[in-house]
Design a protein around this motif. Structure first.
Motif, PDB file in Angstrom:
ATOM      1  N   UNK A 128      18.978  73.939  22.293  1.00 42.61           N
ATOM      2  CA  UNK A 128      19.067  74.356  21.157  1.00 42.61           C
ATOM      3  C   UNK A 128      18.301  73.669  20.150  1.00 42.61           C
ATOM      4  N   UNK A 129      18.331  72.428  20.217  1.00 45.48           N
ATOM      5  CA  UNK A 129      17.809  71.614  19.029  1.00 45.48           C
ATOM      6  C   UNK A 129      16.432  71.787  19.137  1.00 45.48           C
ATOM      7  N   UNK A 130      15.579  71.735  20.254  1.00 41.03           N
ATOM      8  CA  UNK A 130      14.196  71.782  20.227  1.00 41.03           C
ATOM      9  C   UNK A 130      13.812  73.368  20.685  1.00 41.03           C
ATOM     10  N   UNK A 131      14.511  74.428  20.821  1.00 45.56           N
ATOM     11  CA  UNK A 131      13.990  75.624  21.098  1.00 45.56           C
ATOM     12  C   UNK A 131      13.416  75.691  22.314  1.00 45.56           C
ATOM     13  N   UNK A 132      13.993  75.231  23.485  1.00 44.85           N
ATOM     14  CA  UNK A 132      13.540  74.979  24.748  1.00 44.85           C
ATOM     15  C   UNK A 132      13.846  75.712  25.870  1.00 44.85           C
ATOM     16  N   UNK A 133      13.388  76.333  26.834  1.00 47.70           N
ATOM     17  CA  UNK A 133      14.303  76.555  28.106  1.00 47.70           C
ATOM     18  C   UNK A 133      14.865  75.497  28.840  1.00 47.70           C
ATOM     19  N   UNK A 134      15.952  75.868  29.553  1.00 45.58           N
ATOM     20  CA  UNK A 134      16.669  74.764  30.205  1.00 45.58           C
ATOM     21  C   UNK A 134      15.610  74.230  31.569  1.00 45.58           C
ATOM     22  N   UNK A 135      14.848  74.920  31.932  1.00 44.86           N
ATOM     23  CA  UNK A 135      13.998  74.535  32.891  1.00 44.86           C
ATOM     24  C   UNK A 135      12.907  73.605  32.269  1.00 44.86           C
ATOM     25  N   UNK A 136      12.527  73.627  31.028  1.00 41.78           N
ATOM     26  CA  UNK A 136      11.416  72.923  30.363  1.00 41.78           C
ATOM     27  C   UNK A 136      12.193  71.460  30.037  1.00 41.78           C
ATOM     28  N   UNK A 137      13.518  71.599  29.758  1.00 44.84           N
ATOM     29  CA  UNK A 137      14.155  70.494  29.239  1.00 44.84           C
ATOM     30  C   UNK A 137      14.520  69.831  30.446  1.00 44.84           C
ATOM     31  N   UNK A 138      14.657  70.389  31.571  1.00 47.06           N
ATOM     32  CA  UNK A 138      14.960  69.769  32.863  1.00 47.06           C
ATOM     33  C   UNK A 138      13.660  68.731  33.478  1.00 47.06           C
ATOM     34  N   UNK A 139      12.527  69.496  33.243  1.00 47.67           N
ATOM     35  CA  UNK A 139      11.431  69.082  33.592  1.00 47.67           C
ATOM     36  C   UNK A 139      11.006  67.744  32.550  1.00 47.67           C
ATOM     37  N   UNK A 140      11.299  67.715  31.377  1.00 49.04           N
ATOM     38  CA  UNK A 140      10.966  66.774  30.762  1.00 49.04           C
ATOM     39  C   UNK A 140      11.880  65.476  31.060  1.00 49.04           C
TER      40      UNK A 140
END
Length: 246
Positions: free
Chosen positions: A43-55
């Motif tokens: 929500x904070x950075x407008x990212x998909x869950x997959x992208x967040x998990x990768x980071x």
């Protein structure tokens, strides 16, 4: 960087990694603090869950974050820089404000095989003391040290108390051995079952394998073979560009 730039050539997961790393290094997220949940980061950075998990996975693999099943992801302790100089574990830990410890695992005297004879430049069969110890910092297992010492230079070494003492300190104080030169190689390796048990890490975890030869007056007096936890150590060295020759 505090926002994700959708037009940047840098992948979004790597931009998130940089944001979280900045929060860690600026102490906004202190050691053992939980990071925001995947949902919050999405929500904070407008990212998909997959992208967040990768980071986040990237920082976990680098040892900057750690996961606790059922609880979340937390900030890991900073890694200790591997000293690239001739210094004992005890001296190194004390210089960092940590309390060094040493737990005896094994001590024995062996005849030098062809490899040890070549390293020490002695005849095969020459007696070599072998001292194996678990080294700790503030009680946490950090490394396994296997020191090989020419027995003729420290005849009754194995009869002396070495637990929670600097081996180099004992060699200097009792036998007058001061190491004035050395060479060291560092390799990547994986912890076997025995080493993993002593270091309290999962079997197959990444470790740093060090081999160091220490000299006194041009004589190789010690061969140290040590296994260090890669999740607690990193290697840092200064680089320079020498001026062009005239």
């Amino acid at each position: 960087m505090t926002t994700i730039d959708p037009h940047s050539p840098v992948p979004k997961y790597f931009q998130l990694r940089a944001i979280l790393l900045d929060l860690i290094e600026s102490a906004e997220l202190p050691v053992d603090a939980p990071i925001p949940s995947e949902r919050e980061l999405c929500v904070r950075y407008g990212l998909s869950r997959m992208t967040v998990r990768q980071g986040v996975d990237q920082l976990v693999s680098e040892g900057r974050l750690y996961r606790v099943p059922g609880k979340g992801t937390f900030v890991a302790r900073p890694k200790i820089e591997m000293p690239l100089r001739l210094v004992s574990f005890t001296e190194d830990m004390l210089s960092r404000g940590l309390h060094p410890g040493a737990i005896d695992l094994d001590r024995r005297t062996v005849p030098a095989d062809a490899r040890l004879a070549r390293i020490f430049e002695v005849e095969p069969g020459t007696e070599i003391h072998v001292v194996e110890r678990l080294r700790t910092a503030d009680g946490e297992p950090m490394a396994l040290e296997r020191a090989h010492i020419l027995a003729s230079l420290a005849p009754d070494l194995l009869d002396r108390r070495l637990a929670d003492r600097s081996l180099y300190g004992v060699l200097e104080a009792v036998y007058g051995l001061v190491f004035d030169a050395g060479d060291q190689t560092i390799d990547a390796s994986l912890a076997d079952a025995a080493d993993a048990r002593h270091l309290q890490i999962p079997r197959g975890s990444a470790v740093l394998l060090l081999q160091r030869r220490s000299y006194t007056g041009g004589v190789c007096a010690e061969l140290g073979v040590s296994t260090y936890r890669a999740d607690r150590y990193q290697i840092h060295t200064a680089l320079g560009n020498p001026p062009p020759t005239q």
